[in-house]
Design a protein around this motif. Structure first.
Motif, PDB file in Angstrom:
ATOM      1  N   ARG A   1      -8.082  12.560  -5.311  1.00  0.00           N
ATOM      2  CA  ARG A   1      -6.716  12.599  -5.818  1.00  0.00           C
ATOM      3  C   ARG A   1      -5.779  12.410  -4.633  1.00  0.00           C
ATOM      4  N   LEU A   2      -4.965  11.355  -4.704  1.00  0.00           N
ATOM      5  CA  LEU A   2      -3.981  11.055  -3.661  1.00  0.00           C
ATOM      6  C   LEU A   2      -2.616  11.490  -4.164  1.00  0.00           C
ATOM      7  N   ARG A   3      -1.947  12.297  -3.364  1.00  0.00           N
ATOM      8  CA  ARG A   3      -0.638  12.828  -3.721  1.00  0.00           C
ATOM      9  C   ARG A   3       0.452  12.126  -2.929  1.00  0.00           C
TER      10      ARG A   3
ATOM     11  N   THR B   1       0.835  -1.200   0.000  1.00  0.00           N
ATOM     12  CA  THR B   1       0.000   0.000   0.000  1.00  0.00           C
ATOM     13  C   THR B   1       0.867   1.245   0.000  1.00  0.00           C
ATOM     14  N   LEU B   2       0.568   2.122  -0.949  1.00  0.00           N
ATOM     15  CA  LEU B   2       1.266   3.400  -1.014  1.00  0.00           C
ATOM     16  C   LEU B   2       0.751   4.326   0.087  1.00  0.00           C
ATOM     17  N   VAL B   3       1.640   5.109   0.641  1.00  0.00           N
ATOM     18  CA  VAL B   3       1.265   6.030   1.717  1.00  0.00           C
ATOM     19  C   VAL B   3       1.216   7.439   1.149  1.00  0.00           C
ATOM     20  N   PRO B   4       0.029   8.039   1.029  1.00  0.00           N
ATOM     21  CA  PRO B   4      -0.061   9.390   0.455  1.00  0.00           C
ATOM     22  C   PRO B   4       0.353  10.446   1.465  1.00  0.00           C
ATOM     23  N   ILE B   5       0.814  11.568   0.930  1.00  0.00           N
ATOM     24  CA  ILE B   5       1.141  12.699   1.797  1.00  0.00           C
ATOM     25  C   ILE B   5       0.025  13.741   1.761  1.00  0.00           C
ATOM     26  N   GLY B   6      -0.956  13.533   0.898  1.00  0.00           N
ATOM     27  CA  GLY B   6      -2.078  14.476   0.814  1.00  0.00           C
ATOM     28  C   GLY B   6      -3.233  13.845   0.067  1.00  0.00           C
TER      29      GLY B   6
ATOM     30  N   ARG C   1       4.964  11.467  -2.341  1.00  0.00           N
ATOM     31  CA  ARG C   1       6.292  12.081  -2.414  1.00  0.00           C
ATOM     32  C   ARG C   1       6.895  11.834  -3.801  1.00  0.00           C
ATOM     33  N   GLY C   2       7.600  12.823  -4.294  1.00  0.00           N
ATOM     34  CA  GLY C   2       8.166  12.721  -5.626  1.00  0.00           C
ATOM     35  C   GLY C   2       7.282  13.306  -6.705  1.00  0.00           C
ATOM     36  N   GLY C   3       6.101  13.797  -6.342  1.00  0.00           N
ATOM     37  CA  GLY C   3       5.220  14.414  -7.328  1.00  0.00           C
ATOM     38  C   GLY C   3       4.213  13.493  -7.960  1.00  0.00           C
ATOM     39  N   GLY C   4       4.206  12.207  -7.602  1.00  0.00           N
ATOM     40  CA  GLY C   4       3.242  11.279  -8.182  1.00  0.00           C
ATOM     41  C   GLY C   4       1.856  11.457  -7.582  1.00  0.00           C
ATOM     42  N   SER C   5       0.853  10.980  -8.331  1.00  0.00           N
ATOM     43  CA  SER C   5      -0.523  11.099  -7.870  1.00  0.00           C
ATOM     44  C   SER C   5      -1.360   9.972  -8.452  1.00  0.00           C
ATOM     45  N   VAL C   6      -2.451   9.674  -7.758  1.00  0.00           N
ATOM     46  CA  VAL C   6      -3.432   8.696  -8.226  1.00  0.00           C
ATOM     47  C   VAL C   6      -4.801   9.329  -8.089  1.00  0.00           C
ATOM     48  N   ALA C   7      -5.500   9.497  -9.203  1.00  0.00           N
ATOM     49  CA  ALA C   7      -6.861  10.031  -9.198  1.00  0.00           C
ATOM     50  C   ALA C   7      -7.831   8.865  -9.284  1.00  0.00           C
ATOM     51  N   LEU C   8      -8.714   8.761  -8.301  1.00  0.00           N
ATOM     52  CA  LEU C   8      -9.701   7.686  -8.244  1.00  0.00           C
ATOM     53  C   LEU C   8     -11.075   8.257  -8.569  1.00  0.00           C
ATOM     54  N   VAL C   9     -11.735   7.663  -9.556  1.00  0.00           N
ATOM     55  CA  VAL C   9     -13.092   8.050  -9.936  1.00  0.00           C
ATOM     56  C   VAL C   9     -13.959   6.806  -9.771  1.00  0.00           C
ATOM     57  N   ALA C  10     -14.898   6.847  -8.840  1.00  0.00           N
ATOM     58  CA  ALA C  10     -15.675   5.649  -8.525  1.00  0.00           C
ATOM     59  C   ALA C  10     -16.551   5.206  -9.683  1.00  0.00           C
TER      60      ALA C  10
END
Length: 415
Positions: free
Chosen positions: A203-205, A182-187, A207-216
């Motif tokens: 949108r989960l942000r 499991t990735l640990v988001p910072i925001g 470290r390093g600038g990566g993100s994951v946008a979840l749309v149900a």
């Protein structure tokens, strides 16, 4: 028509008939196919999203192979990876590649379960714990005046709201199957929520600038929604790469069931080898090739080649005389031959009747060589003496001899 040409024509007719008989109409999209693939243009497909981004100038690519080399292929490494609720789940190694991609600063857009990505980042959709789907839920527009349709699903943390192990097993798998670290988001940013406050898009942000946008609700990516609502105004910004990290928007089509397909040539060869009609066409083509090869080889001694060359001036004159002779106009032919000689010597005007003899007598005296004078005498004899059709040919030969005797002197005088 030769047998070879007839055989080739029959083969062509048979091939065209087979194509018309078995080609059929192009495959139509089934109304039961609910895959939100960008390769589908039906109401439930997602081709509208792809087309809009392409027209906006956003570089896009449809990926039709697994994600095992997602981080190892620099030429096709995406800036945004879109996984729209595929019916095939990602393998554990693929999910791990997605996690590394996010840690390296990449952006992921996952709709629905995202093939396992949604659970990988610590969330699930509410319908994942239900045997039957519930009615849609109205949403609160993120900006005033934005007409967004109700959603058919929303997000929640896993292991709550009555999701038991029994229900998970009824969906066809163990709890720990294909789980990733499991990735640990910072925001975390809530992009869309229901009217009761539950998140429909996050949108989960990292470290390093990566993100994951979840749309149900994957319905926000379907063609029918993009044509009738303001969903494009909400979805498009999620897919456009950040200006600080430009690159490709890559659509995962492999897990939608659109893997790499063989070329048209490969499909044709496979069809020829695997069907009776194909074997028949191959055998017929082999017979035609053998027949062409046999017809191309000539047996026996070599044949003599007919030599073709241009006629000489004398042969042209003789041919003309022979033609006039055959037409029965011997006197006319002889007269025209003498007139032609006079014209070639630079004399103009027509001779009156009977004046040919006087002109030929003067020409005989003017010729410097005995051969030329003899040729003029023969021409005079042809005019004066009676005879048959052979006179026309004799006159033509005598005129040519006179011209051959005069041509060197005339050429030197001209120079």
């Amino acid at each position: 028509m030769s047998r070879i040409e007839l055989l080739v024509g029959v083969l062509l007719a048979v091939t065209v008939g087979v194509v018309l008989l078995f080609g059929g109409e192009p495959e139509q999209e089934s109304s039961l196919d609910l895959r939100p693939s960008t390769l589908r243009s039906g109401p439930d497909g997602g081709k509208a999203v792809y087309d809009v981004l392409t027209r906006l100038g956003v570089p896009t690519e449809r990926r039709r192979r697994p994600l095992f080399d997602l981080n190892r292929d620099p030429r096709h490494r995406p800036a945004v990876l879109a996984v729209l609720d595929p019916f095939l789940d990602l393998e554990a190694a693929e999910v791990e590649q997605v996690a590394r991609f996010v840690r390296a600063g990449g952006a992921v857009v996952a709709a629905g379960s995202g093939g396992g990505i949604t659970r990988c980042v610590g969330w699930v959709t509410a319908n994942a714990a239900r045997l039957l789907r519930v009615d849609s839920f109205p949403v609160q527009p993120p900006t005033p005046g934005l007409d967004l349709p109700p959603v058919a699903d929303y997000l929640r943390p896993p292991g709550v709201a009555g999701e038991t192990d029994a229900r998970r097993r009824m969906r066809g798998g163990d709890i720990e199957t294909n789980e990733c670290e499991t990735l640990v988001p910072i925001g975390r940013d809530t992009l869309l929520r229901l009217r009761n406050g539950r998140p429909a898009a996050l949108r989960l942000r990292y470290r390093g600038g990566g993100s994951v946008a979840l749309v149900a609700d994957v319905g926000y990516f379907r063609n029918r929604t993009w044509r009738t609502t303001d969903a494009p105004l909400f979805v498009a910004p999620l897919l456009v790469p950040d200006s600080t990290r430009p690159g490709l928007v890559v659509w995962d089509e492999y897990h939608q069931g659109f893997g790499e397909e063989a070329s048209v040539t490969g499909v044709l060869v496979t069809w020829l080898k695997s069907t009776p009609i194909g074997w028949a066409l191959l055998q017929l083509a082999a017979v035609v090739l053998v027949a062409l090869g046999v017809a191309a080889v000539r047996f026996g001694p070599p044949r003599s080649v007919i030599e073709r060359r241009r006629r000489s001036p004398l042969e042209h004159v003789e041919a003309l005389a022979a033609g006039l002779e055959g037409a029965g106009g011997v006197d006319t032919a002889v007269g025209l031959t003498v007139s032609g000689l006079r014209r070639r010597l630079g004399r103009v005007g027509l001779l009156p009747a009977g004046a040919e003899r006087a002109w030929l007598a003067a020409l005989e005296l003017a010729l410097p060589t005995p051969a030329g004078r003899n040729a003029v005498r023969r021409l005079q004899g042809t005019i004066n003496q009676p005879g048959g059709p052979e006179r026309a040919l004799a006159a033509a030969q005598a005129v040519e001899d006179v011209w051959e005797e005069l041509r060197p002197q005339t050429t030197r005088a001209g120079l």
